[in-house]
Design a protein around this motif. Structure first.
Motif, mmCIF file in Angstrom:
data_model
loop_
_atom_site.group_PDB
_atom_site.id
_atom_site.type_symbol
_atom_site.label_atom_id
_atom_site.label_comp_id
_atom_site.label_asym_id
_atom_site.label_seq_id
_atom_site.Cartn_x
_atom_site.Cartn_y
_atom_site.Cartn_z
ATOM 1 N N ALA A 1 0.812 -1.216 0.000
ATOM 2 C CA ALA A 1 0.000 0.000 0.000
ATOM 3 C C ALA A 1 0.850 1.273 0.000
ATOM 4 C CB ALA A 1 -0.979 -0.012 1.162
ATOM 5 N N PRO A 2 1.908 1.362 0.813
ATOM 6 C CA PRO A 2 2.721 2.588 0.761
ATOM 7 C C PRO A 2 3.358 2.825 -0.611
ATOM 8 C CG PRO A 2 3.217 1.360 2.757
ATOM 9 C CD PRO A 2 2.342 0.492 1.905
ATOM 10 N N ARG B 1 2.095 1.832 -3.533
ATOM 11 C CA ARG B 1 1.019 2.285 -4.431
ATOM 12 C C ARG B 1 0.651 3.732 -4.140
ATOM 13 N NH1 ARG B 1 -1.234 -2.863 -3.179
ATOM 14 N NH2 ARG B 1 -2.719 -1.825 -1.798
ATOM 15 N N GLY B 2 0.622 4.086 -2.876
ATOM 16 C CA GLY B 2 0.311 5.473 -2.508
ATOM 17 C C GLY B 2 1.369 6.436 -3.004
ATOM 18 N N THR B 3 2.611 6.069 -2.860
ATOM 19 C CA THR B 3 3.711 6.910 -3.332
ATOM 20 C C THR B 3 3.658 7.046 -4.847
ATOM 21 O OG1 THR B 3 5.081 6.229 -1.470
ATOM 22 C CG2 THR B 3 6.218 7.173 -3.360
ATOM 23 N N TRP C 1 1.019 6.882 -6.702
ATOM 24 C CA TRP C 1 -0.120 7.744 -7.034
ATOM 25 C C TRP C 1 0.260 9.212 -6.838
ATOM 26 C CZ3 TRP C 1 -3.032 11.284 -4.297
ATOM 27 C CH2 TRP C 1 -4.175 11.744 -4.942
ATOM 28 N N VAL C 2 0.916 9.522 -5.724
ATOM 29 C CA VAL C 2 1.325 10.905 -5.457
ATOM 30 C C VAL C 2 2.291 11.390 -6.539
ATOM 31 C CG1 VAL C 2 2.642 12.380 -3.874
ATOM 32 C CG2 VAL C 2 0.912 10.814 -2.972
ATOM 33 N N GLN D 1 0.428 12.248 -9.645
ATOM 34 C CA GLN D 1 -0.297 13.511 -9.516
ATOM 35 C C GLN D 1 0.639 14.703 -9.660
ATOM 36 O OE1 GLN D 1 -3.701 13.579 -9.468
ATOM 37 N NE2 GLN D 1 -3.302 11.409 -9.811
#
Length: 85
Positions: free
Chosen positions: A13-14, A16-18, A20-21, A24
């Motif tokens: 999850a971290p 994937r979150g990174t 995504w950021v 963006q």
């Protein structure tokens, strides 16, 4: 299966979150870089600098050429993406 997959991939999850950021941030930077209004504003400021003797004609010509090249690059980028806006 969705619940099991979610549990098994939870440690990722971290990452994937990174990702995504970063996506963006890249999109925002790309929108700003390829914004023709920003370059037109810089051209208007350049004309103002020339009219108020803050730069000479030679500097104006050099910087104007750079900005017009940027507008050409933006137009080519937009044509390549199939986006007129």
């Amino acid at each position: 299966m969705g619940l099991v997959t979610s549990i098994l991939t939870l440690p990722m999850a971290p990452v994937r979150g990174t990702a995504w950021v970063l996506d963006q941030v890249l999109l925002a930077a790309e929108r700003e870089y390829y914004d023709p209004e920003r370059v037109r504003g810089q051209l208007a400021a350049l004309v103002d600098d020339l009219e108020n003797s803050r730069i000479d004609a030679e500097e104006f010509d050099r910087r104007e050429d750079e900005l017009l090249d940027r507008l050409d690059e933006i137009e080519a980028y937009r044509r390549g993406r199939g986006s007129g806006s």
